[in-house]
Enzyme design. Sequence first.
Site, short mmCIF file in Angstrom:
data_model
loop_
_atom_site.label_atom_id
_atom_site.label_comp_id
_atom_site.label_asym_id
_atom_site.label_seq_id
_atom_site.Cartn_x
_atom_site.Cartn_y
_atom_site.Cartn_z
CB SER A 685 -3.70 -1.73 -3.31
OG SER A 685 -3.96 -3.11 -3.30
CE LYS A 728 -7.96 -2.78 -4.93
NZ LYS A 728 -6.71 -2.00 -4.74
#
Length: 810
Positions: A685, A728
Site C-alpha cells: 500500500s 487508515k
Amino acid sequence: MPDIQDKRTASYPMVPIRDVVVFPAMMVPFVIGRDSSVKALEVALKADKKIYLATQKDASQDSPSSADIYEVGTVSNIVQSLKLPDGNIKVLVEGVQRARTVRVTGAAGYFRAEVEVEPVPVVSRAKMSLLTKRLNLLFEEFAKLNPNISYETIVQSTRKTTPERLADTVAANLPIVVEDKQVLLEIVDPAERMTKICESIEIEIEKIKMDRSVQGRVRRQMEKAQREYYLNEKVKAIQEELGRGDKDELEELKQKIEAASMPKDAKEKAMNEIRRLQHMPPMSAESTVSRTYVEWLVAMPWKKRSREIREIARAEKVLEADHYGLDKVKQRILEYLAVRQLTRKRSNGSILCFIGPPGVGKTSLGQSIARATGRKFVRLSLGGVRDEAEIRGHRRTYIGALPGQIIQMMKKAGTRNPLLLLDEIDKMSMDFRGDPSAALMEVLDPEHNNSFVDHYLDTEYDLSDVVFICTGNVRHSIPRPLQDRMEIIDISGYTEYEKLKIGRQFLLPKQLDRNGLKRKPLRFEDDAILELIRYYTRESGVRNLEREIGSICRKVAHKLVRSRKKIKLEDQVFDISPGKIQDYLGPHKFRNQMAAETNEVGLATGLAWTEAGGEVLLTEATTMKGKGDLLLTGKLGEVMQESAKAALSFIRSRSSEFSLLKDFHKILDMHVHVPEGAIPKDGPSAGITMATTIVSALTGIAVRRDVAMTGEITLRGKVLPIGGVKEKILAAHRAGIGTVILAKDNEKDLKEIPDSVLEKVKIVLVDTMDEVLDIALEKPIKRKSRQQRDEYMNDPQPPQLEGGEQAGVH
C-alpha cells in the site's frame, strides 16, 4: 615362534574384515564375499597361505579405502577355505603376529599391505607372573558371573602357553565392542596389555553385578505388589463379612448417574465403569482412573440449562449501556436474538468472530451478550495453544489424562447453553502434537458440533446450544477453513470523538470507583481527556486511555490522603484541565502525527495499517551522485521493497514526460527511507507514496503536507485498491490530514467511515499515478508533448533547469 619374528618388514595380501578383531594365536572363521578380498585370498593361497587381516573402522562401508582401516592388524595363516554355492568363500584363519601397516596398494585389484612387526618389549618374569595370576583370578570370577563364558575350556587351552598368548586369548573372548578390542590389539607391551585387559574385566564384572542388583529389585517390587494385592483382597473379604466397604460410595455414584440424565451411550459407559470398580481393589491405580472418569461424566451438564432471555429491548438496552458506538456489531447481535425469538427452538446460527485491534471492546462485547441473553459466561484463551489435546482432551490410557478445555469450560459453566468466548483465536499455533485449529473446526461447525467427541469422555456431547463468540486481532493468521465456519465482523478503531465519549461515560466513572474517588470532588474537563488521547496514547482502542485516567486518579488519591489532616476532604476540589495534565503525567509521550510542518521536497505522507490500528507513515527520498543504485532503509519487508522498485521503474518509463535527465538512473543514487527504522514494515500500500516521494526528489517540486495517500502502484502507473481503509482514514483524521488519496476501487469501503470523519477529511479517488501527482505536488509538473518527448529522447544533451541546474540533480 613363527618365522615372522625374524622379519622387520614384509608384504602380504590384505583383507579388511568387519565386526571382528583377530588376535595372535586365535582361530577365527568368517566369510569373504567382496571381489577384492576374494582376489587377495586367492593370491595368499597360491603363495605361503599368509594373509594380513585388519578391521574396518566403519563396518557399513562396502568399499573402504586405506584411511577407513585401522593401522594395526594381524598376520594370519589360512588354515582352511571352502567355496560356498553363492560364490562367497568361508575361511578359517589363525592369527600369527600383530603388525602395523606401513603402506597399502591396490593396483592389482586387491589390497596389498606392507607391514612392520614391532619387537616385543622384554618384561621381568616376576611382573608377568603377578599379572598372569591377577588375570586368571579376574577371568575366573567373570566366567562364574557370565554363563556364556567357558572358563575351563579357555584356561585349559592356554595353561601351557606364554602369558602373552593367555592375554590375547582372554581379550578375544571378552564381550566388549570392536573398538575396545582394537585398542587391546594395538598394545605391544604384554604387561601393559594384561593390565588393560584386567581393567576391562573389572568393568564388565561391575556391569553384571549392577544388572543383577536391578533385576533383584524389580523382582522384590513385583513380590510386594502381589503381596499387597493379596492383602487388599483379604481386607475386602473381611469388610464384606462385616457389612462395610465402599459399596456405599458406589451406590452414591449410581444414584448420581441416574440423576444426571445422561444420553444412553454415556450412561452405559458410566455403568460399565461402576461394574469394573466393584471388582477392583480400592487402592489400585486403575480404580482411581475409573472413579475419576465416572465423576467427570456425572459432573457434565447433560440437561441443565439456564433460562434464556430473548427480549430485544432489554438486549439493546444492555448493549447501549456497556458500549459506545459499534453499531454494526450491535445490530448483528440483535438480529441473532430476533431469529431465536421467532423460531422458539434450537437455532443453528452462525459463529460470530470479532476481529479488531487491541482495546476496542471485543472481549467485553462477549460479556455484554451473555448478560443480555441471561447465559452463563465462560472465557477460554487460545493464545499460545499448540496441542490438539487442549481442545479434544487426552485419552484415558495416558497418566494424568484430562478432558479438553471445551469440556472443562462446559463443566465450569454448569449449563449446556452458556456463552463460550474463544479469546485470541488468531494466536493459536501448531507443532508435533497436532493442530488445535483443526480440532476447533468441529467445535465451531453448527452442523456437526451436536455430536462433539472428547477423547477423554469418549462419548458424544451436544454443543449446539452453546453460543460461541471468537475474538482476534488479525484475520490472516486464522486458517481459511476455520474462517469459513465463522461470520467475521471487523471492529475498527475509535475516532477521537468516540474515545472522548467512551472516556467520559465509561472509563472515568470506572476508575473513580476503583480508586475510591466516586464521591470525591474530582472533575475532568473534556479538553483534558482530549489531551490524553492526543499526546499520551496512540492506539485504536481505549485501553491505554483508561490506564492514563487511572494514573491521574491514583495521584489525586495520594494527594487527598496526604492532605486530609490539614484540610477537610469535602473542601478538596481537583479540576483536571489540559494545562494540569503534565503536572500529573509528565511531558507528552507522543507528538502529534503530522506529515511535516511545511511542504518539503522528497517527503510524502503515507498511511499504514498495523494490528494496533492505522498509522501515519512518513516517506523520505533523496538523490545523490552515484551509479544508479536504489537504497531502501527503514526495516522494509520484501513486498514493500518490491513496491519501491516498481515505483522507480514507472518513473524511469515516464522520465521524458517528467522532463528528467534521460540517464538519471545511471548517474544518480536514490535513497528511500521510512522513519522509525526499528519497526518492521511491509505491504504494497505504500507504492504510490514512494512514487510521489521519488518524483518530488527528482523534479524538485515539494509535496503538500496536508495530503496523505495509500495505494498499490503498477508498472503502468495504475493505482490498485488496498485494505484497512477505515483504520487508515481514522489515522489521517487523528493526525489532522485534510486530504486522503485512495484508489477508486476502494470507494465501497467509505461506507464504514463515520460521517463526522468524512466531514473533516476530503477523500479523493484516483485511477492513475498522474492524478496522484496532480493532487499531491505543490505545483503541477510541466509535462512535455509527444513531439517534445521524441526530441528529448533523441537529444544527447541533458535539459537544464532554471539557474543552469541539471534536471534530476539536486
